[in-house]
Design a protein around this motif. Structure first.
Motif, mmCIF file in Angstrom:
data_model
loop_
_atom_site.group_PDB
_atom_site.id
_atom_site.type_symbol
_atom_site.label_atom_id
_atom_site.label_comp_id
_atom_site.label_asym_id
_atom_site.label_seq_id
_atom_site.Cartn_x
_atom_site.Cartn_y
_atom_site.Cartn_z
ATOM 1 N N HIS A 43 33.103 -63.097 101.090
ATOM 2 C CA HIS A 43 34.003 -62.052 100.588
ATOM 3 C C HIS A 43 33.229 -60.818 100.174
ATOM 4 O O HIS A 43 32.017 -60.859 99.995
ATOM 5 N N LEU A 44 33.973 -59.741 99.983
ATOM 6 C CA LEU A 44 33.453 -58.536 99.367
ATOM 7 C C LEU A 44 34.367 -58.246 98.183
ATOM 8 O O LEU A 44 35.581 -58.164 98.355
ATOM 9 N N SER A 45 33.802 -58.131 97.006
ATOM 10 C CA SER A 45 34.609 -57.896 95.796
ATOM 11 C C SER A 45 34.809 -56.403 95.566
ATOM 12 O O SER A 45 33.854 -55.643 95.489
ATOM 13 N N TYR A 46 36.072 -56.019 95.447
ATOM 14 C CA TYR A 46 36.418 -54.657 95.025
ATOM 15 C C TYR A 46 36.176 -54.498 93.529
ATOM 16 O O TYR A 46 35.814 -53.438 93.053
ATOM 17 N N ALA A 90 28.393 -50.829 105.748
ATOM 18 C CA ALA A 90 28.578 -49.387 105.865
ATOM 19 C C ALA A 90 29.797 -49.055 105.000
ATOM 20 O O ALA A 90 30.814 -49.759 105.056
ATOM 21 N N VAL A 91 29.695 -48.034 104.186
ATOM 22 C CA VAL A 91 30.773 -47.692 103.264
ATOM 23 C C VAL A 91 31.519 -46.470 103.786
ATOM 24 O O VAL A 91 30.962 -45.373 103.844
ATOM 25 N N THR A 92 32.773 -46.681 104.152
ATOM 26 C CA THR A 92 33.605 -45.566 104.595
ATOM 27 C C THR A 92 34.220 -44.884 103.379
ATOM 28 O O THR A 92 34.307 -45.477 102.289
ATOM 29 N N ALA A 93 34.668 -43.658 103.570
ATOM 30 C CA ALA A 93 35.345 -42.943 102.490
ATOM 31 C C ALA A 93 36.599 -43.707 102.065
ATOM 32 O O ALA A 93 36.917 -43.785 100.867
ATOM 33 N N ASP A 94 37.311 -44.305 103.023
ATOM 34 C CA ASP A 94 38.512 -45.065 102.707
ATOM 35 C C ASP A 94 38.195 -46.275 101.833
ATOM 36 O O ASP A 94 38.907 -46.559 100.871
ATOM 37 N N ALA A 96 35.635 -46.691 99.778
ATOM 38 C CA ALA A 96 35.266 -46.209 98.442
ATOM 39 C C ALA A 96 36.503 -45.756 97.660
ATOM 40 O O ALA A 96 36.629 -46.055 96.465
ATOM 41 N N LEU A 97 37.422 -45.074 98.324
ATOM 42 C CA LEU A 97 38.642 -44.623 97.659
ATOM 43 C C LEU A 97 39.494 -45.814 97.225
ATOM 44 O O LEU A 97 40.015 -45.840 96.105
ATOM 45 N N ARG A 98 39.606 -46.824 98.086
ATOM 46 C CA ARG A 98 40.391 -48.010 97.738
ATOM 47 C C ARG A 98 39.784 -48.727 96.527
ATOM 48 O O ARG A 98 40.502 -49.165 95.632
ATOM 49 N N GLN A 99 38.468 -48.849 96.494
ATOM 50 C CA GLN A 99 37.837 -49.508 95.349
ATOM 51 C C GLN A 99 38.105 -48.724 94.068
ATOM 52 O O GLN A 99 38.408 -49.304 93.024
ATOM 53 N N TRP A 100 38.011 -47.415 94.140
ATOM 54 C CA TRP A 100 38.272 -46.565 92.975
ATOM 55 C C TRP A 100 39.713 -46.740 92.496
ATOM 56 O O TRP A 100 39.970 -46.874 91.299
ATOM 57 N N ARG A 101 40.663 -46.740 93.453
ATOM 58 C CA ARG A 101 42.074 -46.934 93.087
ATOM 59 C C ARG A 101 42.282 -48.280 92.394
ATOM 60 O O ARG A 101 43.025 -48.381 91.422
ATOM 61 N N ILE A 102 41.658 -49.308 92.918
ATOM 62 C CA ILE A 102 41.808 -50.650 92.358
ATOM 63 C C ILE A 102 41.212 -50.712 90.957
ATOM 64 O O ILE A 102 41.843 -51.208 90.025
ATOM 65 N N ALA A 103 40.003 -50.192 90.795
ATOM 66 C CA ALA A 103 39.366 -50.204 89.475
ATOM 67 C C ALA A 103 40.205 -49.433 88.463
ATOM 68 O O ALA A 103 40.395 -49.874 87.321
ATOM 69 N N THR A 104 40.741 -48.301 88.873
ATOM 70 C CA THR A 104 41.568 -47.477 87.992
ATOM 71 C C THR A 104 42.860 -48.201 87.628
ATOM 72 O O THR A 104 43.267 -48.236 86.456
ATOM 73 N N ALA A 105 43.517 -48.804 88.621
ATOM 74 C CA ALA A 105 44.764 -49.522 88.376
ATOM 75 C C ALA A 105 44.539 -50.726 87.468
ATOM 76 O O ALA A 105 45.349 -51.008 86.572
ATOM 77 N N LEU A 106 43.447 -51.434 87.677
ATOM 78 C CA LEU A 106 43.152 -52.600 86.842
ATOM 79 C C LEU A 106 42.854 -52.201 85.404
ATOM 80 O O LEU A 106 43.305 -52.859 84.458
ATOM 81 N N TRP A 122 29.875 -49.196 91.465
ATOM 82 C CA TRP A 122 30.109 -50.235 92.470
ATOM 83 C C TRP A 122 29.102 -50.159 93.604
ATOM 84 O O TRP A 122 28.880 -49.106 94.193
ATOM 85 N N VAL A 123 28.473 -51.282 93.899
ATOM 86 C CA VAL A 123 27.592 -51.421 95.055
ATOM 87 C C VAL A 123 28.214 -52.501 95.946
ATOM 88 O O VAL A 123 28.085 -53.690 95.660
ATOM 89 N N PRO A 124 28.932 -52.094 96.986
ATOM 90 C CA PRO A 124 29.609 -53.091 97.820
ATOM 91 C C PRO A 124 28.598 -54.000 98.511
ATOM 92 O O PRO A 124 27.545 -53.548 98.957
#
Length: 174
Positions: A43-46, A90-94, A96-106, A122-124
């Protein structure tokens, strides 16, 4: 005890990561295959939470915009403290944005994020070795390098209790 918001992979991709774990276990290097309860999935953890309200977390994640399954490419190795090593995506802009949204929502639910999953920290990664010591890191890096480049397919997401392996599937990939 921690609760992780995880991206999970299709069967082929999961098998490829498990084969890498198996090669390292055969070399005497501990991986997630044998770590703690032994029920870990590739897995990869957001995000990883240290305190949470499960219902509020699930509700918050269900409200986020869905993503379609996508390929994720790996081109390197990451080494973390205490002998942990991982595949570096490889980290896409999408992503990184999804991880930010998740962290913010949580965080808005009152959940306590582990400091390494807070905004800007975050270091994916996809965990490979859990306690590789000194000269074992050479073996880990070689095993990962031999498997690269590697492309997996993210096809679902779940909440996973790291202490027990209990999993709650999410209705979509956030």
């Amino acid at each position: 005890m921690a609760l992780a918001v995880c991206l999970l992979f299709d069967d082929r991709s999961e098998r490829l990561v498990r084969e890498l774990w198996s090669r390292l276990e055969s070399a005497g290097i501990a991986t997630l295959a044998t770590h703690t309860h032994g029920r870990h999935q590739p897995h990869l953890s957001y995000a990883v939470l240290r305190a949470w309200d499960l219902d509020r977390v699930r509700e918050s994640l269900a409200a986020l915009p869905p993503a379609r399954p996508w390929p994720m490419s790996f081109h390197g190795t990451l080494a973390f403290p205490r002998g942990r090593a991982a595949l570096a995506p490889a980290v896409t802009a999408d992503l990184a944005l999804r991880q930010w949204r998740i962290a913010t929502a949580l965080a808005a639910t009152g959940a306590e994020l582990h400091r390494n999953y807070e905004s800007g920290e975050w270091v994916p990664h996809v965990a490979v070795a859990t306690r590789a010591q000194g000269d074992q890191l050479v073996t880990v890096v070689k095993a990962i390098s031999d498997a690269l480049p590697l492309t997996v397919r993210v096809d679902r997401a779940a909440l996973i209790d790291s202490a027990t392996g209990q999993t709650w599937d999410l209705p979509h990939i956030p």
